[in-house]
Design a protein around this motif. Structure first.
Motif: not given
Length: 396
Positions: A324-351
């Motif tokens: 949120l601190s890096r972009s004013s395009d809120l919809d783009a921020v939310l898309r980026r959040l999914e991409w950014k958090r995906g590897p960490d979330r799913w690696a921990m969920i799977a493990a």
């Protein structure tokens, strides 16, 4: 200057994840309007809540960053010792490999601690005090709606409507109010492990300060998390379909626990009354839905085998505010959040899911295979160090 100067943000849930998010957003987005909602009355004292939580080093650093770290109430984790109850294949091979174990030490990773153990109250009380002070200093920008539950979050054009007795419009709502597995509506990814966690506090006769122990048993994992004064937080996972703990007295439970942990732990001298919680996986496939984001237990509830649920939620909060601190395009921020958090979330969920399910397998040799894996991990120092970094900081 914030990239979102006019952002209005609703944070639903004033637990550790929600309050950390709100404080971080208040500092990193200095022009944004932030409001925290919670059903708990503001005057309710949460400092005495004794539930034990394990914080990774990354989580400690985030609490320090938002000015809500209570070092005096924390017990640093300097070493994590993981072992498995015999019999296991490495221990049976003539004894030359010994009992399989993994030791991760802060000194080997060149860090002051691997993490810390604190009570829920000792985490939330400073966070709430810091938030109340910030809201009092900027009443026009930072708001608090305690004592009234949020009954609905409705999508609107370019925003959401949050109803907590009075309907208010926000650009973005973040739900950080998750609860425990047994109380949750089932999400897209869900599995009941048919395990029960018995939780309480143990007193150790000869505790090594700062050492966390995890023991893999045929029933499930058991853990001792170091606390002050020779005490430890206990998490004891067993089969809920044939629970061996439920019918035991406190004295009998203490006697059984003294046969469970590694000999290095020494005798357990006393045990508090235990509470039990059903265990399962309950996760959303996506963190975002329109202008609503779910983080922490609202996004994923995990088995406690790795003690990473709260840490994952705090990383969710940090990455959302940074985006949120890096972009004013809120919809783009939310898309980026999914991409950014995906590897960490799913690696921990799977493990955690893999480890939790492994205790329910009836396959011959499952325990032996787990023991061999532990022995190999201890021997392969670069791999062990990479695992330690993952536990401390997640995927970066």
């Amino acid at each position: 200057m914030s990239a979102n100067p006019t952002l209005s943000l609703a944070v639903v849930g004033a637990g550790p994840v929600g309050l950390t998010l709100a404080l971080h957003a208040a500092r990193a987005l200095p022009q944004a309007r932030v409001t925290v909602f919670d059903a708990r009355p503001a005057e309710k004292d949460v400092s005495g809540d004794p539930r034990t939580l394990a914080l990774s080093l990354g989580s400690v650093q985030l609490l320090q960053r938002v000015g809500a770290w209570n070092a005096d109430a924390a017990q640093r984790i300097l070493e994590v010792h993981v072992s498995q109850q015999p019999p296991s294949l490495p221990a049976m091979l003539g004894g030359w490999l010994g009992e399989p174990e993994v030791r991760i030490r802060a000194i080997d990773e060149a860090v002051p601690m691997l993490g810390a153990v604190m009570s829920y109250g000792a985490i939330v009380a400073p966070l709430q005090a810091a938030w109340m002070a910030a809201a009092q200093a900027e009443p026009g920008r930072l708001g608090t709606r305690f004592g009234t539950p949020v009954t609905a979050i409705k999508p609107m054009a370019s925003g959401v409507e949050v109803d907590a007795g009075i309907a208010e419009r926000f650009d973005l709502a973040v739900v950080a109010e998750g609860g425990v597995f047994s109380d949750q509506v089932r999400k897209a990814v869900s599995h009941d492990y048919h395990q029960t966690a018995w939780v309480g506090t143990a007193t150790l006769a000869s505790a090594r300060p700062g050492v966390a122990y995890e023991r893999f048993t045929r029933q499930g994992p058991a853990a001792l998390l170091p606390l002050k004064d020779g005490r430890a937080g206990l998490v004891w996972c067993v089969n809920s379909d044939d629970d061996p703990v439920a019918e035991l007295s406190d004295i009998q439970r203490l006697a059984v626990l003294n046969t469970v942990f590694h000999p290095e732990v020494g005798p357990l001298a006393a045990l508090s009354p235990l509470k039990r919680f059903p265990l399962g996986l309950n996760a959303e496939r996506s963190l975002t839905e329109g202008r609503t984001v779910r983080i922490g237990n609202a996004a994923q509830t995990l088995h406690p085998v790795a003690g990473q649920g709260l840490n994952l939620g705090l990383r969710d909060a940090f990455e959302l505010v940074r985006a949120l601190s890096r972009s004013s395009d809120l919809d783009a921020v939310l898309r980026r959040l999914e991409w950014k958090r995906g590897p960490d979330r799913w690696a921990m969920i799977a493990a955690t899911d893999f480890l939790a399910r492994s205790f329910t397998w009836q396959l011959p040799g499952a325990g032996a295979a787990r023991g061999l894996g532990m022995a190999a991990l201890q021997a392969l120092r670069p791999v062990k160090s990479a695992l330690a970094r993952q536990m401390m900081f997640g995927s970066r």
